[in-house]
Design a protein around this motif. Structure first.
Motif, PDB file in Angstrom:
ATOM      1  N   TRP A  40      56.270  40.953  78.224  1.00 37.27           N
ATOM      2  CA  TRP A  40      55.146  41.886  77.699  1.00 37.27           C
ATOM      3  C   TRP A  40      55.169  41.733  76.194  1.00 37.27           C
ATOM      4  CZ3 TRP A  40      51.207  42.984  80.057  1.00 37.27           C
ATOM      5  CH2 TRP A  40      51.268  43.014  81.514  1.00 37.27           C
ATOM      6  N   CYS A  41      56.358  41.692  75.535  1.00 36.27           N
ATOM      7  CA  CYS A  41      56.470  41.834  74.290  1.00 36.27           C
ATOM      8  C   CYS A  41      55.808  40.796  73.481  1.00 36.27           C
ATOM      9  CB  CYS A  41      58.095  41.589  73.721  1.00 36.27           C
ATOM     10  SG  CYS A  41      58.341  41.816  72.159  1.00 36.27           S
ATOM     11  N   ASP A  42      55.835  39.291  73.925  1.00 33.87           N
ATOM     12  CA  ASP A  42      55.106  38.175  73.578  1.00 33.87           C
ATOM     13  C   ASP A  42      53.969  38.277  73.890  1.00 33.87           C
ATOM     14  OD1 ASP A  42      57.849  37.434  72.719  1.00 33.87           O
ATOM     15  OD2 ASP A  42      58.088  35.843  74.006  1.00 33.87           O
ATOM     16  N   ILE A  43      53.318  38.592  75.091  1.00 32.49           N
ATOM     17  CA  ILE A  43      52.095  38.812  75.319  1.00 32.49           C
ATOM     18  C   ILE A  43      51.372  39.528  74.369  1.00 32.49           C
ATOM     19  CG2 ILE A  43      50.383  39.902  76.920  1.00 32.49           C
ATOM     20  CD1 ILE A  43      52.514  38.995  79.173  1.00 32.49           C
ATOM     21  N   ARG A  44      51.897  40.954  74.070  1.00 36.46           N
ATOM     22  CA  ARG A  44      51.110  41.591  73.121  1.00 36.46           C
ATOM     23  C   ARG A  44      51.098  41.179  71.625  1.00 36.46           C
ATOM     24  NH1 ARG A  44      54.118  46.314  76.307  1.00 36.46           N
ATOM     25  NH2 ARG A  44      52.462  46.536  77.996  1.00 36.46           N
ATOM     26  N   LEU A  45      52.209  40.327  71.303  1.00 37.12           N
ATOM     27  CA  LEU A  45      52.317  39.576  69.903  1.00 37.12           C
ATOM     28  C   LEU A  45      51.478  38.406  69.820  1.00 37.12           C
ATOM     29  CD1 LEU A  45      56.205  39.599  69.367  1.00 37.12           C
ATOM     30  CD2 LEU A  45      54.626  41.043  67.936  1.00 37.12           C
ATOM     31  N   GLY A  46      50.907  37.790  71.097  1.00 33.49           N
ATOM     32  CA  GLY A  46      50.120  36.768  71.015  1.00 33.49           C
ATOM     33  C   GLY A  46      50.849  35.315  71.109  1.00 33.49           C
ATOM     34  N   THR A  47      52.090  35.575  71.279  1.00 30.62           N
ATOM     35  CA  THR A  47      52.862  34.245  71.166  1.00 30.62           C
ATOM     36  C   THR A  47      53.033  33.523  72.500  1.00 30.62           C
ATOM     37  OG1 THR A  47      54.961  35.411  71.498  1.00 30.62           O
ATOM     38  CG2 THR A  47      54.113  34.981  69.040  1.00 30.62           C
ATOM     39  N   SER A  48      52.626  34.296  73.699  1.00 28.51           N
ATOM     40  CA  SER A  48      52.545  33.752  75.036  1.00 28.51           C
ATOM     41  C   SER A  48      51.073  34.139  75.602  1.00 28.51           C
ATOM     42  CB  SER A  48      53.752  34.438  75.733  1.00 28.51           C
ATOM     43  OG  SER A  48      53.628  33.697  77.189  1.00 28.51           O
ATOM     44  N   ASP A 276      45.501  45.135  83.412  1.00 26.27           N
ATOM     45  CA  ASP A 276      46.499  44.206  82.741  1.00 26.27           C
ATOM     46  C   ASP A 276      45.805  43.138  81.815  1.00 26.27           C
ATOM     47  OD1 ASP A 276      45.424  42.555  84.939  1.00 26.27           O
ATOM     48  OD2 ASP A 276      47.463  42.202  85.430  1.00 26.27           O
ATOM     49  N   ASP A 277      44.429  42.697  82.352  1.00 24.83           N
ATOM     50  CA  ASP A 277      43.758  41.751  81.456  1.00 24.83           C
ATOM     51  C   ASP A 277      42.243  42.066  82.081  1.00 24.83           C
ATOM     52  OD1 ASP A 277      43.368  39.436  79.479  1.00 24.83           O
ATOM     53  OD2 ASP A 277      42.247  38.818  81.217  1.00 24.83           O
ATOM     54  N   ILE A 278      41.131  42.307  81.178  1.00 22.51           N
ATOM     55  CA  ILE A 278      39.768  42.859  81.760  1.00 22.51           C
ATOM     56  C   ILE A 278      39.408  41.680  82.272  1.00 22.51           C
ATOM     57  CG2 ILE A 278      37.733  43.527  81.061  1.00 22.51           C
ATOM     58  CD1 ILE A 278      39.153  45.835  79.138  1.00 22.51           C
ATOM     59  N   GLN A 279      39.361  40.525  81.533  1.00 22.95           N
ATOM     60  CA  GLN A 279      38.661  39.441  81.960  1.00 22.95           C
ATOM     61  C   GLN A 279      39.111  38.652  83.290  1.00 22.95           C
ATOM     62  OE1 GLN A 279      38.977  35.382  79.943  1.00 22.95           O
ATOM     63  NE2 GLN A 279      37.082  36.036  79.214  1.00 22.95           N
ATOM     64  N   THR A 280      40.424  38.715  83.578  1.00 25.87           N
ATOM     65  CA  THR A 280      41.011  38.195  84.639  1.00 25.87           C
ATOM     66  C   THR A 280      40.509  39.086  85.867  1.00 25.87           C
ATOM     67  OG1 THR A 280      42.675  37.235  83.212  1.00 25.87           O
ATOM     68  CG2 THR A 280      43.081  37.008  85.531  1.00 25.87           C
ATOM     69  N   ARG A 310      40.754  49.967  78.998  1.00 32.17           N
ATOM     70  CA  ARG A 310      41.741  49.222  77.789  1.00 32.17           C
ATOM     71  C   ARG A 310      42.754  48.194  78.828  1.00 32.17           C
ATOM     72  NH1 ARG A 310      44.758  53.707  74.435  1.00 32.17           N
ATOM     73  NH2 ARG A 310      45.756  51.795  73.323  1.00 32.17           N
ATOM     74  N   GLU A 311      43.650  47.533  78.171  1.00 33.97           N
ATOM     75  CA  GLU A 311      44.445  46.493  78.788  1.00 33.97           C
ATOM     76  C   GLU A 311      45.974  46.828  78.217  1.00 33.97           C
ATOM     77  OE1 GLU A 311      41.896  42.553  78.444  1.00 33.97           O
ATOM     78  OE2 GLU A 311      41.939  43.498  76.677  1.00 33.97           O
ATOM     79  N   LEU A 312      46.805  46.274  79.142  1.00 34.47           N
ATOM     80  CA  LEU A 312      48.110  46.594  79.008  1.00 34.47           C
ATOM     81  C   LEU A 312      48.587  45.310  78.128  1.00 34.47           C
ATOM     82  CD1 LEU A 312      49.554  47.012  82.728  1.00 34.47           C
ATOM     83  CD2 LEU A 312      49.295  48.672  81.003  1.00 34.47           C
ATOM     84  N   SER A 313      47.949  44.276  78.028  1.00 33.43           N
ATOM     85  CA  SER A 313      48.146  43.100  77.317  1.00 33.43           C
ATOM     86  C   SER A 313      47.815  43.163  75.785  1.00 33.43           C
ATOM     87  CB  SER A 313      47.559  41.880  77.680  1.00 33.43           C
ATOM     88  OG  SER A 313      45.822  42.127  77.727  1.00 33.43           O
ATOM     89  N   LEU A 333      49.525  38.606  85.462  1.00 31.90           N
ATOM     90  CA  LEU A 333      49.652  37.689  84.494  1.00 31.90           C
ATOM     91  C   LEU A 333      50.382  36.516  84.532  1.00 31.90           C
ATOM     92  CD1 LEU A 333      49.267  40.144  81.321  1.00 31.90           C
ATOM     93  CD2 LEU A 333      47.331  39.073  82.838  1.00 31.90           C
ATOM     94  N   PRO A 334      49.776  35.287  84.355  1.00 30.03           N
ATOM     95  CA  PRO A 334      50.857  34.298  84.611  1.00 30.03           C
ATOM     96  C   PRO A 334      51.809  33.953  83.693  1.00 30.03           C
ATOM     97  CG  PRO A 334      48.617  33.729  83.457  1.00 30.03           C
ATOM     98  CD  PRO A 334      48.426  34.958  83.914  1.00 30.03           C
ATOM     99  N   MET A 335      51.804  34.554  82.610  1.00 32.92           N
ATOM    100  CA  MET A 335      53.119  34.669  81.581  1.00 32.92           C
ATOM    101  C   MET A 335      54.082  35.590  82.123  1.00 32.92           C
ATOM    102  SD  MET A 335      49.895  35.046  80.043  1.00 32.92           S
ATOM    103  CE  MET A 335      49.140  36.254  79.367  1.00 32.92           C
ATOM    104  N   LEU A 336      53.954  36.501  83.077  1.00 34.98           N
ATOM    105  CA  LEU A 336      55.040  36.832  83.797  1.00 34.98           C
ATOM    106  C   LEU A 336      55.594  36.061  84.649  1.00 34.98           C
ATOM    107  CD1 LEU A 336      53.456  40.504  84.877  1.00 34.98           C
ATOM    108  CD2 LEU A 336      54.894  39.991  82.631  1.00 34.98           C
TER     109      LEU A 336
END
Length: 360
Positions: A40-48, A276-280, A310-313, A333-336
């Motif tokens: 979750w930390c990296d998802i919100r930072l945009g690094t994953s 978690d992600d609106i588009q998905t 809103r989005e958790l991501s 989310l696939p990143m999890l």
């Protein structure tokens, strides 16, 4: 630096649950949640980041087979969920691809409803490192959403009860994760299942492993007293009525079409709606929130941002009032999956001293 990725494909191992367990590499609940917290930390930072593709198959064609057709009546209240899915993602060290085959009919064959296989890749070359049996890992990462929602949308000072719809592997993971992180705040987890057999099996499985009392329910009579409601089912239609809920309940939807229109309309009007992600969630279009819009000829991914969904991501503050109803829909989310698979793989390597872990 990339020696591990230069191995021959013949050196790639398939790690099934038995081999991981034999190596003492099963993730503890703490390790599981540390992995998803990092994700979750990296998802919100945009690094994953990653994506998801789903091929849903028409149920009508499944029942065309004469030997299968007599079983159709079993699924009047449950979707087959017959689909092939592919989830793909990367972080700073790894890439991952999860392939899922799912069909609720599988239970008639003594098989899990869905089976997941995870391919873990070295990020720079995107060469295959290992293949993991991912069904249990997938269920455990999905259950971890319960801790994310509890953390973001409930007051740390409040004691509360949880109502859980579902008795499958995801429901077990929900109980496991809530017990580990919020055992001191939750008075009780009330569980309602599709069948008495499934409910009895879940209770037998968790009774000696939780500090939170887990209570079976055959109806929704206890629902109004529960401030958190979690649905983890394959339902074809809503599993509760809006009038059943506590007015400011926090609901988390992990399954199918589980929430009624009246409830969604009320929360869209007076509360907070989150994906978690609106588009998905929109493109999957199998959960109540996405269906609420698609049944009107609209797309959640187009309308959602305009009506304040809103989005958790995404990073940001939530500032949820105590009298505000909250509805959270999560598609997974696939990143999890990637971070949980990474943690399992690295623990296996550390315990067996097999091969070096790719450097950061």
């Amino acid at each position: 630096m990339l020696d591990d990725a230069n191995r021959s494909i013949s050196d790639v191992r398939f790690l099934d649950c038995e081999e991981i367990t034999a190596a003492g590499a099963d993730l503890t609940t703490r390790e599981l949640l540390e992995a998803t917290d990092a994700a979750w930390c990296d998802i919100r930072l945009g690094t994953s980041f990653g994506g998801k593709a789903v091929l849903s198959l028409p149920e009508a064609s499944f029942w065309d087979v004469d030997s299968i057709a007599p079983f159709k009546r079993q699924f009047e209240n449950e979707r087959l969920g017959w689909k092939l899915s592919c989830l793909y993602s990367v972080n700073d060290r790894y890439g991952g691809v999860k392939v899922i085959g799912a069909n609720a009919f599988n239970r008639n064959l003594g098989l899990p409803r869905s089976t997941s296989t995870i391919l873990l890749l070295e990020k720079r070359t995107l060469r295959l490192l290992t293949v993991l049996e991912g069904t249990l890992l997938s269920a455990r990462r999905t259950g971890s959403y319960a801790t994310t929602v509890m953390d973001l949308f409930t007051d740390p000072a409040d004691r509360l009860s949880v109502f859980l719809f579902g008795t499958g592997p995801t429901a077990r993971s929900v109980i496991e994760c809530l017990d580990f992180r919020f055992g001191q705040r939750i008075d009780e987890i009330v569980v309602r299942g599709r069948s008495s057999q499934g409910l009895e099996a879940l209770l037998a499985d968790v009774c000696d492993r939780t500090t939170i009392p887990v209570t079976p329910a055959s109806d929704n009579a206890r629902l109004p007293s529960c401030r958190v409601v979690i649905t983890a089912t394959n339902a074809r239609r809503p599993v509760f009525d809006d009038a059943d809920l506590h007015p400011s309940a926090v609901t988390l939807h992990l399954g199918g079409d589980e929430a009624p229109e009246e409830y969604l309309q009320r929360v869209l009007r007076t509360g907070l709606v989150v994906c978690d992600d609106i588009q998905t969630v929109s493109r999957r279009n199998s959960q109540s929130l996405a269906l609420h819009f698609s049944r009107r000829g609209l797309l959640l991914e187009q309308v959602g941002p305009l009506v304040g969904i809103r989005e958790l991501s995404r990073p940001g503050r939530w500032n949820v009032g105590s009298d505000c109803p909250v509805c959270v829909t999560c598609v997974g989310l696939p990143m999890l999956d990637l971070y949980v698979a990474q943690a399992s793989y690295e623990k296996y390597l550390a315990n067996t001293q097999s091969l070096p872990i790719p450097p950061a």
